[in-house]
Design a protein around this motif. Structure first.
Motif, PDB file in Angstrom:
ATOM      1  N   VAL A 123      -8.612   1.376   1.403  1.00 31.07           N
ATOM      2  CA  VAL A 123      -9.390   2.254  -0.578  1.00 31.07           C
ATOM      3  C   VAL A 123      -7.641   2.824  -0.242  1.00 31.07           C
ATOM      4  CG1 VAL A 123      -9.960   4.310  -1.569  1.00 31.07           C
ATOM      5  CG2 VAL A 123     -10.917   3.619   0.220  1.00 31.07           C
ATOM      6  N   SER A 124      -6.914   1.456  -2.068  1.00 30.42           N
ATOM      7  CA  SER A 124      -5.806   2.170  -2.759  1.00 30.42           C
ATOM      8  C   SER A 124      -5.679   3.160  -3.268  1.00 30.42           C
ATOM      9  CB  SER A 124      -5.878   0.726  -3.213  1.00 30.42           C
ATOM     10  OG  SER A 124      -5.592  -0.679  -2.850  1.00 30.42           O
ATOM     11  N   VAL A 125      -4.789   3.907  -2.950  1.00 29.05           N
ATOM     12  CA  VAL A 125      -4.400   5.530  -3.316  1.00 29.05           C
ATOM     13  C   VAL A 125      -3.569   4.893  -4.476  1.00 29.05           C
ATOM     14  CG1 VAL A 125      -3.255   7.261  -3.470  1.00 29.05           C
ATOM     15  CG2 VAL A 125      -4.967   6.753  -1.109  1.00 29.05           C
ATOM     16  N   VAL A 139      -7.991   7.190  -7.031  1.00 28.67           N
ATOM     17  CA  VAL A 139      -8.239   5.728  -6.692  1.00 28.67           C
ATOM     18  C   VAL A 139      -8.692   5.875  -8.071  1.00 28.67           C
ATOM     19  CG1 VAL A 139      -8.465   7.018  -4.527  1.00 28.67           C
ATOM     20  CG2 VAL A 139     -10.369   6.510  -5.720  1.00 28.67           C
ATOM     21  N   ASP A 143     -13.920   3.139  -6.357  1.00 28.71           N
ATOM     22  CA  ASP A 143     -13.371   3.628  -4.593  1.00 28.71           C
ATOM     23  C   ASP A 143     -13.821   4.742  -4.556  1.00 28.71           C
ATOM     24  OD1 ASP A 143     -12.940   0.970  -3.925  1.00 28.71           O
ATOM     25  OD2 ASP A 143     -10.400   1.040  -4.293  1.00 28.71           O
ATOM     26  N   ALA A 147     -13.842   7.076  -1.769  1.00 19.20           N
ATOM     27  CA  ALA A 147     -12.610   8.154  -1.312  1.00 19.20           C
ATOM     28  C   ALA A 147     -13.325   9.319  -0.512  1.00 19.20           C
ATOM     29  CB  ALA A 147     -12.023   7.845  -2.365  1.00 19.20           C
TER      30      ALA A 147
END
Length: 157
Positions: A123-125, A139, A143, A147
């Motif tokens: 999961v990209s922050v 996020v 996501d 998350a």
């Protein structure tokens, strides 16, 4: 510096190894090979063992703080921000981002755990912060549910 000092410094550059040493769940030879420390592997292993003996025991976090999700964040006026970092101010009803917040006793150490767990969950922050007993990670909207699960898991572990 001494071999022991070099070994300690190398471990501190890899927080996951520091935690693993504290939890006593490492293969010292594998760690010695992983680290970029000049010296014989056996000597680095001995330095790792001595270092681990001096570290405080790893303690699992206590009760997990309450976690919530707020979607629809985007850039806007810092006065209305849910999170502001540098020139970035994220406000409600401004876009397609989702904030995951945890209150209670959440702190920077918890944020570190959360960021690691989100990374392993792929999961990209977009942004993150901790302070005042709370933490927040931002996020993409899609996501959000993953998350929330990852944050709950990280803080309960």
């Amino acid at each position: 510096m001494t071999l022991a000092a070099d070994t300690r410094e190398a471990v501190r550059r890899h927080p996951f190894l520091y935690d693993a040493l504290r939890a006593r769940v490492v293969n010292y030879t594998a760690v010695a090979r992983f680290l970029d420390v000049e010296g014989e592997t056996d000597a680095v292993v001995a330095a790792l063992r001595r270092f681990a003996e001096d570290l405080p025991d790893y303690e699992r976090p206590g009760d997990s703080p309450p976690v919530s999700m707020r979607s629809g964040l985007g850039e806007g006026d810092p006065a209305d921000a849910v999170l502001a970092v540098g020139d970035l101010a994220l406000v409600p009803d401004g876009g397609s981002l989702t904030a995951i917040t945890a209150g209670g006793e959440a702190d920077a150490a918890g944020l570190r755990q959360v960021l690691g767990r989100l990374e392993t969950a792929e999961v990209s922050v977009e942004a993150a912060a901790a302070g005042g007993g709370s933490l927040v990670v931002v996020v993409g909207r899609r996501d959000g549910a993953d998350a929330v699960r990852a944050v709950e898991d990280a803080l309960a572990a």
